[in-house]
Motif scaffolding. Structure first.
Motif, short mmCIF file in Angstrom:
data_model
loop_
_atom_site.label_atom_id
_atom_site.label_comp_id
_atom_site.label_asym_id
_atom_site.label_seq_id
_atom_site.Cartn_x
_atom_site.Cartn_y
_atom_site.Cartn_z
N THR A 194 15.11 3.69 -8.60
CA THR A 194 14.56 3.37 -9.93
C THR A 194 13.05 3.46 -9.91
OG1 THR A 194 14.53 1.75 -11.73
CG2 THR A 194 14.45 0.88 -9.49
N MET A 195 12.48 3.62 -11.10
CA MET A 195 11.03 3.55 -11.29
C MET A 195 10.74 2.48 -12.35
SD MET A 195 9.19 6.04 -9.57
CE MET A 195 7.80 6.49 -10.58
N ASP A 196 11.64 1.54 -12.52
CA ASP A 196 11.52 0.50 -13.53
C ASP A 196 10.53 -0.57 -13.09
OD1 ASP A 196 11.85 -1.71 -15.22
OD2 ASP A 196 13.99 -1.38 -15.46
N VAL A 197 9.31 -0.50 -13.61
CA VAL A 197 8.26 -1.42 -13.16
C VAL A 197 8.56 -2.87 -13.53
CG1 VAL A 197 6.39 0.25 -13.03
CG2 VAL A 197 6.82 -0.93 -15.18
N ARG A 198 9.22 -3.08 -14.64
CA ARG A 198 9.58 -4.47 -15.00
C ARG A 198 10.55 -5.05 -13.98
NH1 ARG A 198 10.24 -3.64 -21.36
NH2 ARG A 198 8.12 -4.10 -21.96
N LEU A 199 11.53 -4.28 -13.59
CA LEU A 199 12.49 -4.73 -12.59
C LEU A 199 11.78 -5.02 -11.26
CD1 LEU A 199 15.47 -5.23 -11.80
CD2 LEU A 199 15.61 -2.79 -11.25
N MET A 200 10.88 -4.15 -10.86
CA MET A 200 10.15 -4.32 -9.60
C MET A 200 9.32 -5.60 -9.58
SD MET A 200 8.43 -0.68 -8.92
CE MET A 200 9.04 0.59 -9.99
N HIS A 201 8.80 -5.99 -10.73
CA HIS A 201 7.88 -7.13 -10.80
C HIS A 201 8.51 -8.37 -11.44
CE1 HIS A 201 5.19 -3.68 -10.30
NE2 HIS A 201 4.40 -4.53 -9.68
N ASN A 202 9.78 -8.32 -11.71
CA ASN A 202 10.47 -9.41 -12.41
C ASN A 202 10.29 -10.76 -11.73
OD1 ASN A 202 11.89 -10.02 -14.68
ND2 ASN A 202 13.90 -9.60 -13.78
N HIS A 203 10.23 -10.78 -10.42
CA HIS A 203 10.14 -12.03 -9.65
C HIS A 203 8.71 -12.55 -9.52
CE1 HIS A 203 9.07 -8.90 -6.83
NE2 HIS A 203 8.54 -9.82 -6.04
N VAL A 204 7.73 -11.79 -10.06
CA VAL A 204 6.32 -12.14 -9.89
C VAL A 204 5.78 -12.71 -11.20
CG1 VAL A 204 4.04 -11.25 -9.29
CG2 VAL A 204 6.09 -10.23 -8.25
N ARG B 162 8.73 11.89 -6.74
CA ARG B 162 9.14 10.53 -7.08
C ARG B 162 9.70 9.82 -5.84
NH1 ARG B 162 9.41 10.11 -12.86
NH2 ARG B 162 11.03 8.51 -12.77
N TYR B 163 8.83 9.60 -4.87
CA TYR B 163 9.23 8.98 -3.61
C TYR B 163 9.86 7.61 -3.82
CZ TYR B 163 6.23 12.46 -1.34
OH TYR B 163 5.65 13.62 -0.92
N TYR B 164 9.27 6.82 -4.70
CA TYR B 164 9.77 5.47 -4.92
C TYR B 164 11.20 5.51 -5.46
CZ TYR B 164 9.68 0.49 -5.85
OH TYR B 164 9.96 -0.85 -5.83
N GLU B 165 11.43 6.35 -6.42
CA GLU B 165 12.77 6.48 -7.00
C GLU B 165 13.76 7.01 -5.96
OE1 GLU B 165 14.56 7.84 -11.20
OE2 GLU B 165 13.29 9.33 -10.21
N GLU B 166 13.33 7.96 -5.15
CA GLU B 166 14.21 8.49 -4.10
C GLU B 166 14.62 7.38 -3.14
OE1 GLU B 166 12.18 11.74 -2.18
OE2 GLU B 166 11.92 12.80 -4.08
N ARG C 164 0.85 -1.20 0.00
CA ARG C 164 0.00 0.00 0.00
C ARG C 164 0.89 1.25 0.00
NH1 ARG C 164 -5.67 -0.36 2.15
NH2 ARG C 164 -6.16 -2.57 2.33
N GLU C 165 1.85 1.28 0.88
CA GLU C 165 2.74 2.45 0.96
C GLU C 165 3.59 2.59 -0.28
OE1 GLU C 165 4.00 5.97 2.30
OE2 GLU C 165 2.44 4.76 3.23
N GLU C 166 4.15 1.49 -0.76
CA GLU C 166 5.01 1.56 -1.95
C GLU C 166 4.22 1.93 -3.19
OE1 GLU C 166 7.93 2.03 -1.62
OE2 GLU C 166 9.00 0.49 -0.50
N GLN C 167 2.95 1.51 -3.26
CA GLN C 167 2.12 1.89 -4.40
C GLN C 167 1.88 3.40 -4.41
OE1 GLN C 167 1.26 0.88 -7.43
NE2 GLN C 167 -0.36 -0.56 -6.94
N VAL C 168 1.62 3.98 -3.25
CA VAL C 168 1.48 5.44 -3.16
C VAL C 168 2.78 6.10 -3.59
CG1 VAL C 168 1.17 7.41 -1.59
CG2 VAL C 168 -0.33 5.40 -1.39
N ASN C 169 3.89 5.60 -3.08
CA ASN C 169 5.20 6.16 -3.44
C ASN C 169 5.44 6.10 -4.94
OD1 ASN C 169 5.77 6.67 -0.76
ND2 ASN C 169 7.01 4.85 -0.48
N PHE C 170 5.14 4.95 -5.53
CA PHE C 170 5.37 4.79 -6.97
C PHE C 170 4.40 5.66 -7.78
CE2 PHE C 170 4.48 3.03 -11.10
CZ PHE C 170 5.75 2.99 -11.63
N LEU C 171 3.11 5.56 -7.46
CA LEU C 171 2.13 6.27 -8.27
C LEU C 171 2.26 7.78 -8.16
CD1 LEU C 171 -1.07 4.07 -7.94
CD2 LEU C 171 0.48 4.29 -9.90
N SER C 172 2.76 8.28 -7.05
CA SER C 172 3.01 9.72 -6.95
C SER C 172 3.92 10.16 -8.09
CB SER C 172 3.62 10.07 -5.59
OG SER C 172 3.97 11.45 -5.57
#
Length: 126
Positions: A71-81, A63-67, A48-56
């Motif tokens: 990175t903001m690379d969604v493929r990298l974030m979801h590569n293991h899923v 760009r909270y997630y990148e900070e 929930r928190e990371e989604q807010v960070n990313f979507l911001s």
């Protein structure tokens, strides 16, 4: 120029949207597989928190997630899923319901929906 995040109503509106989305994921049958996929990782409280960070950042805000992660690379974030097209469609359907439930409508929301669809389909890897 106003960003998509501005059009949604800012960070608090985004937080409400993300929380409504994950409330649906947790309670709607369409969210069952999404729940299983998240429990392969850190669970829903974390996401929930990371989604807010990313979507911001994704929606033109800070760009909270990148900070935090560099990175903001969604493929990298979801590569293991393992994500199927059906999983992406479920995610999109629940996010669409969350947008409606939170009272969002108009051309800016249609652009957000289109952006979400592009990213969701990029993440399909099974």
């Amino acid at each position: 120029m106003a960003s998509p995040l501005d059009h949604l109503g800012g960070e608090e509106a985004l937080r409400r949207l993300v929380n409504r989305f994950y409330d649906l994921v947790e309670t709607d049958a369409q969210g069952a597989q999404i729940m299983r996929l998240h429990f392969r990782g850190h669970g829903l409280a974390h996401v929930r928190e990371e989604q807010v960070n990313f979507l911001s950042g994704f929606l033109g805000g800070r760009r909270y997630y990148e900070e935090k992660h560099g990175t903001m690379d969604v493929r990298l974030m979801h590569n293991h899923v393992p994500i199927r097209a059906e999983d992406a469609e479920d995610w999109l359907a629940l996010m669409d319901r969350a947008l409606v439930d939170c009272g969002h409508s108009g051309p800016h929301v249609e652009r957000i929906r289109a952006a979400f669809r592009r990213v969701a389909m990029i993440l399909v890897n099974r």
